[in-house]
Design an enzyme around this catalytic site. Structure first.
Site, PDB file in Angstrom:
ATOM      1  N   GLU A 133       0.909  -1.221   0.069  1.00  0.00           N
ATOM      2  CA  GLU A 133      -0.085   0.061   0.060  1.00  0.00           C
ATOM      3  C   GLU A 133       0.987   1.264  -0.062  1.00  0.00           C
ATOM      4  O   GLU A 133       0.538   2.336  -0.527  1.00  0.00           O
ATOM      5  CB  GLU A 133      -0.893   0.092   1.237  1.00  0.00           C
ATOM      6  CG  GLU A 133      -1.956  -1.104   1.183  1.00  0.00           C
ATOM      7  CD  GLU A 133      -2.770  -1.070   2.532  1.00  0.00           C
ATOM      8  OE1 GLU A 133      -4.094  -1.360   2.559  1.00  0.00           O
ATOM      9  OE2 GLU A 133      -2.025  -1.349   3.426  1.00  0.00           O
ATOM     10  N   GLN A 134       1.914   1.143   0.802  1.00  0.00           N
ATOM     11  CA  GLN A 134       2.939   2.382   0.900  1.00  0.00           C
ATOM     12  C   GLN A 134       3.574   2.689  -0.706  1.00  0.00           C
ATOM     13  O   GLN A 134       3.697   3.913  -0.863  1.00  0.00           O
ATOM     14  CB  GLN A 134       3.947   2.056   1.790  1.00  0.00           C
ATOM     15  CG  GLN A 134       4.841   3.417   2.132  1.00  0.00           C
ATOM     16  CD  GLN A 134       4.184   4.331   2.889  1.00  0.00           C
ATOM     17  OE1 GLN A 134       3.316   4.098   3.660  1.00  0.00           O
ATOM     18  NE2 GLN A 134       4.494   5.557   2.770  1.00  0.00           N
ATOM     19  N   SER A 152       8.320   4.563   6.066  1.00  0.00           N
ATOM     20  CA  SER A 152       7.056   5.243   6.671  1.00  0.00           C
ATOM     21  C   SER A 152       6.730   4.580   8.030  1.00  0.00           C
ATOM     22  O   SER A 152       6.839   3.409   8.194  1.00  0.00           O
ATOM     23  CB  SER A 152       5.804   5.263   6.063  1.00  0.00           C
ATOM     24  OG  SER A 152       4.527   5.782   6.632  1.00  0.00           O
ATOM     25  N   ASP A 161      -2.628   8.479  11.640  1.00  0.00           N
ATOM     26  CA  ASP A 161      -3.270   9.968  11.450  1.00  0.00           C
ATOM     27  C   ASP A 161      -4.631   9.931  11.845  1.00  0.00           C
ATOM     28  O   ASP A 161      -5.334   9.327  11.688  1.00  0.00           O
ATOM     29  CB  ASP A 161      -3.208  10.195   9.879  1.00  0.00           C
ATOM     30  CG  ASP A 161      -1.760  10.019   9.344  1.00  0.00           C
ATOM     31  OD1 ASP A 161      -0.672  10.431  10.101  1.00  0.00           O
ATOM     32  OD2 ASP A 161      -1.559   9.777   8.210  1.00  0.00           O
ATOM     33  N   GLU A 207       3.409  17.861  12.005  1.00  0.00           N
ATOM     34  CA  GLU A 207       2.372  17.128  11.546  1.00  0.00           C
ATOM     35  C   GLU A 207       1.344  16.846  12.989  1.00  0.00           C
ATOM     36  O   GLU A 207       1.599  15.879  13.585  1.00  0.00           O
ATOM     37  CB  GLU A 207       2.734  15.830  10.948  1.00  0.00           C
ATOM     38  CG  GLU A 207       3.107  15.860   9.414  1.00  0.00           C
ATOM     39  CD  GLU A 207       3.205  14.789   8.583  1.00  0.00           C
ATOM     40  OE1 GLU A 207       2.840  13.650   9.480  1.00  0.00           O
ATOM     41  OE2 GLU A 207       3.491  14.550   7.607  1.00  0.00           O
ATOM     42  N   HIS A 210      -0.059  13.276  13.436  1.00  0.00           N
ATOM     43  CA  HIS A 210       0.384  11.970  13.249  1.00  0.00           C
ATOM     44  C   HIS A 210       0.898  11.664  14.508  1.00  0.00           C
ATOM     45  O   HIS A 210       1.707  12.239  15.242  1.00  0.00           O
ATOM     46  CB  HIS A 210       1.697  12.059  12.201  1.00  0.00           C
ATOM     47  CG  HIS A 210       2.261  11.062  12.062  1.00  0.00           C
ATOM     48  ND1 HIS A 210       2.333  10.085  11.023  1.00  0.00           N
ATOM     49  CD2 HIS A 210       3.282  10.301  12.958  1.00  0.00           C
ATOM     50  CE1 HIS A 210       2.985   8.971  11.206  1.00  0.00           C
ATOM     51  NE2 HIS A 210       3.725   9.117  12.353  1.00  0.00           N
TER      52      HIS A 210
END
Ligand SMILES: [Zn+2]
Length: 282
Positions: A133-134, A152, A161, A207, A210
């Site tokens: 998916e990344q 990630s 997130d 962020e 996150h």
């Protein structure tokens, strides 16, 4: 020079506080956070001498009084996960968002606290992402906004997130629940992984949405001292023991680890840089 720097940061704090009444809450939050980051002086763990015993990793793996977690793994473009990496995950309250069990439990407690104090809770926009998916996200978004597979934190199940109804992304801190979460997540073992002013260390801009699970007391030490996870790994001298608020912490390398003789709740976490963090209760 130090005095001048202190006067300068004091002026920033005064400016942030003095204009606070006239400012929107989200700007006040950003300015106060920026000012705090320049003057943060929390308590760092102190070196201590304790009795320890040497154990092989193999033996520790089979012990019931020792927990293996990956809570303190540093994952970024310089410290990537290997291509076979597959964490064990849990479906968070049947939402279809997959997380590590320890993160899911801590987040549930944090969200309960947010709801009790703000009248509304947080929602997930992204939790665990597989390496496949990344890769898809990287292909679609490119290197400016997406990380390579294995670089990630979302590939670990230790990060997510979040948003508040009507307030996503940077707008999260416009909501009282988003600001409350930013200020209180460290009490639950969770950090704002990419803090304001941390880009020169993390490579990633602020962020506020996150979240990353690192466990207690690490989340408190990191947050109270205004550190990034990149900096945190480097504060411990290898093989030494440190004391912090009822916890014992040590960073060690090798295939044999030294553990305190009298401890409870000992957690061993690889750092993804060739070493291990050991966290125990006194
Ligand atoms: Zn994220």
């Amino acid at each position: 020079m130090k005095k001048l720097a202190a006067l300068f940061t004091a002026a920033i704090v005064l400016a942030a506080g003095g204009t606070a009444l006239a400012m929107r809450p989200d700007w006040r939050f950003v300015m106060t956070t920026a000012a705090e980051n320049t003057v943060r002086s929390g308590t760092l763990p102190e070196k201590t001498v304790i009795s320890t015993e040497k154990h092989s990793l193999e033996e520790l793996n089979s012990r019931e009084d020792v927990t293996f977690s990956e809570q303190l793994m540093l994952v970024n473009s310089e410290h990537m996960l290997d291509s076979e990496y597959t964490p064990s995950l849990t479906d968070y309250k049947d939402t279809g968002i997959y997380l590590r069990r320890e993160f899911a439990d801590a987040f549930a407690e944090l969200n309960e606290d947010v709801k009790n104090n703000c009248g509304e809770g947080l929602y997930f926009s992204s939790g665990y992402r597989s390496l496949t998916e990344q890769q898809q996200i990287y292909n679609e978004e490119g290197a400016d906004t997406a990380q390579l597979p294995g670089a990630s934190e979302h590939n670990t199940g230790l990060a997510a997130d979040v948003y508040v109804n009507g307030f996503a992304g940077e707008a999260l801190i416009k909501s009282p629940a988003g600001r409350y979460m930013n200020e209180n997540c460290s009490r639950f073992g969770i950090i704002i992984r990419y803090p304001l002013g941390g880009k020169n260390k993390t490579g990633i801009s602020y962020e506020p949405w996150h979240l990353r699970y690192v466990g207690l007391p690490h989340s408190k030490i990191i947050t109270e001292n205004g550190l990034t996870l990149e900096e945190y790994s480097g504060i411990y001298d290898d093989g030494e023991w440190y004391s912090y608020s009822g916890y014992l912490i040590s960073h060690q390398t090798g295939s044999e680890l030294y553990l305190p003789i009298n401890f409870t709740d000992c957690v061993i976490s690889p750092d993804n840089c060739g070493g291990y963090f050991i966290t125990a209760h006194k």
